[in-house]
Write a protein that holds these residues in place. Structure first.
Motif, short mmCIF file in Angstrom:
data_model
loop_
_atom_site.label_atom_id
_atom_site.label_comp_id
_atom_site.label_asym_id
_atom_site.label_seq_id
_atom_site.Cartn_x
_atom_site.Cartn_y
_atom_site.Cartn_z
N GLY B 44 0.81 -1.21 0.00
CA GLY B 44 0.00 0.00 0.00
C GLY B 44 0.84 1.26 0.00
O GLY B 44 2.04 1.22 0.26
N GLY B 45 0.17 2.35 -0.29
CA GLY B 45 0.86 3.61 -0.47
C GLY B 45 1.10 4.34 0.83
O GLY B 45 0.66 3.92 1.90
N CYS B 46 1.82 5.47 0.72
CA CYS B 46 2.16 6.26 1.89
C CYS B 46 1.22 7.47 1.99
O CYS B 46 0.38 7.68 1.14
CB CYS B 46 3.60 6.73 1.77
N PHE B 48 1.86 10.62 1.57
CA PHE B 48 2.02 11.53 0.44
C PHE B 48 1.18 11.05 -0.75
O PHE B 48 0.46 11.83 -1.39
CB PHE B 48 3.50 11.63 0.05
N ASP B 49 1.24 9.76 -1.02
CA ASP B 49 0.46 9.15 -2.09
C ASP B 49 -1.03 9.47 -1.88
O ASP B 49 -1.74 9.90 -2.79
CB ASP B 49 0.69 7.63 -2.05
N CYS B 71 9.53 10.24 -5.64
CA CYS B 71 8.14 10.53 -5.26
C CYS B 71 7.28 10.92 -6.46
O CYS B 71 6.13 10.51 -6.56
CB CYS B 71 8.12 11.62 -4.21
N GLU B 72 7.82 11.70 -7.40
CA GLU B 72 7.03 12.08 -8.57
C GLU B 72 7.49 11.29 -9.81
O GLU B 72 6.66 10.80 -10.58
CB GLU B 72 7.16 13.59 -8.83
N SER B 75 5.98 7.97 -10.31
CA SER B 75 4.53 7.81 -10.14
C SER B 75 3.64 8.75 -10.93
O SER B 75 2.43 8.61 -10.87
CB SER B 75 4.19 7.98 -8.65
N TRP B 76 4.21 9.66 -11.69
CA TRP B 76 3.34 10.71 -12.22
C TRP B 76 2.45 10.24 -13.37
O TRP B 76 2.75 9.27 -14.03
CB TRP B 76 4.14 11.95 -12.62
N CYS B 132 9.14 12.77 2.50
CA CYS B 132 9.94 12.33 3.66
C CYS B 132 11.28 13.05 3.78
O CYS B 132 11.61 13.58 4.84
CB CYS B 132 10.23 10.83 3.57
N GLY B 163 5.43 11.06 3.34
CA GLY B 163 5.08 9.65 3.28
C GLY B 163 5.20 8.91 4.59
O GLY B 163 4.36 8.06 4.91
N PHE B 164 6.22 9.23 5.36
CA PHE B 164 6.49 8.39 6.54
C PHE B 164 5.59 8.67 7.74
O PHE B 164 5.74 8.04 8.78
CB PHE B 164 7.97 8.45 6.94
N GLY B 166 2.45 8.01 7.76
CA GLY B 166 1.42 6.98 7.83
C GLY B 166 0.98 6.52 6.45
O GLY B 166 1.60 6.84 5.44
N PRO B 167 -0.13 5.76 6.43
CA PRO B 167 -0.58 5.17 5.17
C PRO B 167 -1.39 6.16 4.31
O PRO B 167 -1.65 7.29 4.71
CB PRO B 167 -1.45 4.01 5.63
N LYS B 168 -1.81 5.64 3.18
CA LYS B 168 -2.53 6.40 2.17
C LYS B 168 -3.78 7.07 2.73
O LYS B 168 -4.04 8.24 2.47
CB LYS B 168 -2.92 5.39 1.07
#
Lengths: 486, 466
Positions: B44-46, B48-49, B71-72, B75-76, B132, B163-164, B166-168
């Protein structure tokens, strides 16, 4: 010769580049029964995983140490320990391969030290699983660098000096720009000389789109530990792409196997070199099959040069892929007027184009537009630029998420070169301009003369010589329409 | 941790409108909804995601990611959240910080980046996402954004969800907080009507909003602002003038819905566009809240009339598939509302749901499942990929409906599969969407490839002499 420069912008727009740890983990995916893992927050893994899933249309094994803010500050020993034990318990892989990320590198985790502690504590539990670690901060280098570092690490960890040489065995170190189909093709070419290749990393085994008999959470296929340990017995190492020279050198240092770097294996001359080299190495003639393929490539070059000759290319790719594409375009008579790459490399300065920029897809788009490029070669993220430029995009490299068959695109060897240039020619052929009645208007001067009027005035008298003083098209049009007034 | 982010996280964790949260003890509440992740066995994502998922569908904004290339760059432009206008949201902007930035700080590069974006692209606003590495080195994005807003006279909005933390899911909410703090209530609409609503937590994936909009248009209901699918900065900025809000029940932005009720007296309800009954219920709720806030009473009857016709049309079309789909077994691996909301439509088509995952479902979700599927309902709490594979391989199900993550589990078991999560290419919302879903199931089940790919190879046949 190209001048190589870096983009001066503060903001990257439409990135061409992907990160080092992803490149490293991709390399680890070419090892058999392996679980690659990023040491970072779970997002690092999640983004990389999604990218590769979309590219390969395959399940991708990639784990995370799931670092959070507190564990980052306290250090990741516990997370790595837990992760390794969890993976061992759930998947029992032959390899757990770890790449660091920007997060854990900023903190400065001593992963090598952690791994020693973990081994001391859990040596028995972890028996049968080899752990390898590579340092790959996100804020340094690019995908290609991560791949190269990972392969070098694997060589350092597992290659051994061997007492006896096997005259029939060679090592093949493919760069990250080679597909599963490319690796298969090279393996076959090598086999046609009576040689057997140990490929590291071998994504043709793990990411070629096979259907396993059972569910497996790790890689299935790829280079095995036994193969890595036997690499020292080879008579030679072939490194494909200049970014593989460090790994080839490391292998030579460890085991004394001499190496040869082939910067590319796309293009008639480049493949000729490979064939000559293998023939000399093995003492075998080039097989009839490849002699025929060479002829077919020559014929394809003859057919394709009409369409590729003088066409303007814009190419965005990592250095070694950029080199293969730029040289091939050049050798087919094309002009590469916009070349953008991700990271410094020794191959860039020698490329047959005026300029190579370390930049992004916005830079590529701007240059392509300014120089009137007619064809765009880059990964799938070039799709928005191609739409705005209204020129064909030939998806090349990784990621290729909006097309199928990424693993089976062939670009190396006589056959791969033939397929590549035919593909280019076909796209240009399809985009060919169909002539219209208004395509060849007469210039104003001729028009006036034909209608019995005096030519428009200008300093050199005619205006048709193209000198700076000649009236612009617009001016002469006005002039003419004024004269035509009754 | 940045004290502001930490305070935000506590605030988000204490969400009173979240029933899930209200059932916890004080101590549990403090821990929040962050499940402790298990290193080496996490997916699963972070955060930020999550923040990016929640806000990127605002299409005319420049979304700038302050961090290293991963980060980008990795994933962009990877989602199918569609726009009816500006395409700027699909442009990838990142500061792509290098080693020197990590050492000396990335604030200057961030400020210059905002400047370049405004000069070149002139968006109505720039959203700046913290990550992060830049959080760890202490880059103060709030300060940079404030300075940039003043200097360039344009909203530059900090989204502080590295991101760090927690989760999405947490990131969704932190993204929503950025809208509450900096965007909502900062502009005024040209005019308002008694029929103005907000839709909160709908991302217009594969254009699903456009399956719903014609229904609302026909009733004269205006979507003042959709947060955030196919959204415009301005629309979000004046969304506080809506008469009512619908919160799409993923709960991803429950904080927006509740705080808008608190601050601007905009009542909200939790609804879904998935499933025929749910779609109708949603329309009824919209009408009810609008009437409650002063819209003419006839909206109720017009809504009922529309529902009657649309339901009839949809069920008739779905029933047409019955002879082909009767008795086929479906394994439904999704979560929350979808674990039951699509079941009625599937049953209408004669399909039998042999299992539905409840990993992400609430207590109410589970009650609903029992209500719809009866006591035999097979609720799957946590199924490992290996178990899913086995279930399909043993043909205990004929088709799996799930998210992209488990796609290859089904395909490698040589079983039909349909994407019903965020990366899907088909739109399944509203009445039209349910018909499309059944159509797609039929298309998948009856494809002639299944028979071929399951056929043994010639050399596997006992009688073969190959």
């Amino acid at each position: 010769m190209a001048s190589v420069s870096e983009s001066k912008k503060a903001c990257t727009v439409n990135p061409l580049k992907m990160s080092q740890p992803l490149g490293a983990c991709f390399a680890f995916m070419g090892m058999d029964n392996c679980m690659p893992m990023m040491h970072g927050s779970q997002g690092c893994t999640s983004f990389g995983l999604v990218l590769l899933v979309r590219h390969f249309k395959e399940a991708i094994p990639l784990q995370t140490t799931a670092m959070n803010e507190v564990s980052t500050i306290l250090g990741g020993l516990e997370n790595i320990e837990q992760a390794v034990l969890n993976i061992k318990k759930r998947a029992n892989p032959s390899f757990i391969a770890i790449a660091s990320t920007g997060l854990t590198e900023t903190k400065g985790d001593d992963v090598d030290g952690y791994l020693k502690l973990i081994h001391r504590k859990h040596g028995e539990t972890l028996a049968g699983t080899r752990i390898v670690y590579v340092s790959t901060p996100d804020y340094v280098g690019a995908f290609e660098d991560g791949w190269a570092k990972a392969v070098t690490c694997v060589v350092d960890a597992f290659a051994e000096p061997c007492e006896a040489r096997d005259p029939q065995q060679i090592n093949l170190l493919p760069g990250c720009h080679l597909t599963a189909a490319d690796i298969d093709e090279l393996r076959e070419i090598i086999a046609s000389f009576g040689l057997k290749a140990i490929v590291l990393p071998d994504i043709s085994g793990s990411l070629d789109g096979h259907i396993p008999e059972n569910f497996t959470p790790t890689t299935l296929g790829g280079t095995t530990l036994a193969e890595m340990q036997r690499m020292g017995a080879s008579v030679a190492t072939l490194a494909i792409g200049s970014h593989m020279s460090a790994a080839a050198m490391a292998l030579e240092e460890r085991s004394g196997v001499p190496y040869r770097v082939f910067e590319r294996l796309t293009g008639l001359g480049a493949v000729d070199e490979l064939m000559g080299y293998l023939s000399e190495l093995s003492g075998q003639p080039v097989a009839a099959k490849y002699r025929r393929q060479r002829g077919q490539l020559q014929d394809a070059m003859l057919d394709a040069h009409f369409w590729i000759g003088s066409r303007k290319f814009a190419i965005g790719a990592e250095p070694d892929l950029l080199a293969a594409l730029t040289w091939t375009a050049y050798e087919m008579g094309g002009e590469v007027l916009a070349a953008v790459t991700t990271t410094p490399s020794p191959v860039l300065a020698g490329l047959p184009c005026a300029e190579v920029l370390i930049g992004d897809l916005e830079d590529l788009e701007t240059r392509a537009k300014a120089s009137g490029c007619e064809i765009l070669l880059t990964h799938s993220h070039g799709r928005q630029a191609a739409e705005r430029l209204a020129i064909p995009l030939l998806r090349t490299g990784l990621p290729m998420f909006d097309r199928l068959g990424a693993s089976h695109v062939l670009m190396v060897g006589y056959r791969g070169t033939r397929e590549l240039i035919t593909h280019w020619a076909n796209s240009l052929l399809e985009a060919e301009h169909q002539a219209k009645p208004e395509d060849w208007p007469l210039n104003a001067e001729s028009l006036a003369a034909a209608r019995g009027m005096s030519p428009p005035a200008s300093s050199c008298g005619s205006g048709g010589c193209g000198c700076a003083a000649s009236p612009s098209h617009e001016q002469s049009e006005t002039h003419l329409s004024q004269e035509l007034q009754p | 941790m940045d004290a502001r982010v930490s305070a935000k996280i506590q605030d988000v964790f204490e969400e009173p409108a979240c029933e899930h949260n209200q059932n916890k003890s004080a101590k549990e509440k403090k821990k929040g909804c962050t499940k402790q992740l298990s290193p080496g066995a996490a997916a699963g994502g972070c955060a930020f995601d999550g923040a990016k998922i929640a806000l990127q569908p605002i299409v005319d904004v420049a979304h700038l990611v302050h961090g290293p290339i991963a980060c980008e760059g990795n994933s962009w432009d990877n989602r199918t959240s569609f726009s009816s206008g500006s395409k700027l949201y699909r442009t990838g902007f990142t500061t792509d910080i290098n080693e020197l930035d990590v050492i000396y700080g990335g604030e200057k590069r961030l400020f210059k980046s905002v400047k370049e974006i405004i000069e070149k692209y002139d968006p109505p606003a720039v959203f700046v996402y913290q990550t992060c590495v830049t959080a760890l080195i202490g880059d103060d994005i709030e300060a940079v954004c404030k300075k940039a807003s003043e200097k360039f006279g344009k909203p530059v909005i900090p989204v502080n969800a590295p991101g760090f933390v927690g989760p999405k899911n947490l990131g969704n909410k932190l993204g929503a907080e950025a809208l509450l703090d900096y965007v909502i209530g900062t502009e005024e609409p040209d005019y308002t009507t008694p029929y103005d609503i907000n839709i909160i937590g709908e991302y217009n994936l594969s254009g699903e909003l456009w399956q719903i909009k014609p229904l609302l248009d026909a009733l004269g209901v205006r979507i003042l602002s959709c947060i955030s699918g196919d959204g415009r900065y301005k629309e979000v900025a004046y969304s506080h003038r809506a008469k009512a809000s619908m919160m799409v029940c993923s709960k991803s932005m429950i904080n927006i819905a509740r705080k808008m009720e608190e601050r601007y007296d905009i009542p909200f309800f939790e609804g879904s566009f998935y499933g025929i009954g749910d779609m109708s219920e949603t329309l009824r709720e919209i009408a009810r809240l609008l009437i409650q806030k002063g819209a003419p009473e006839d909206l109720r009857d017009r809504t009922e009339a529309l529902i009657a016709i649309e339901e009839k049309r949809a069920f008739e079309r779905i029933a047409a598939y019955r002879p082909r789909l009767e008795g086929k077994k479906v394994l439904l691996i999704t979560g929350g509302v979808k674990s039951w909301s699509v079941v009625a439509a599937l049953q209408e088509a004669g399909l039998e749901v042999v299992g539905t995952s409840v990993k992400k479902s609430t207590k109410e979700d589970k009650e609903k499942i029992l209500e719809i599927m009866g006591q035999d309902a097979h609720m799957i709490d946590d199924m490992t990929p290996r178990e899913m594979y086995k279930m399909l391989k043993d043909a205990q199900a004929d088709i799996m409906l799930s998210g992209g993550r488990s796609q290859f589990i089904a395909l490698k078991a040589k079983m039909p599969w349909l994407d019903i999560n965020q990366e899907r290419h088909h739109a399944y919302a509203g009445y039209e969407g349910m018909v499309e879903l059944v159509q797609e199931i039929d298309k998948a089940l009856y494809n002639p490839i299944w028979e071929q790919v399951r056929k043994p190879a010639p050399w596997e046949l006992a009688t073969a002499s190959i």
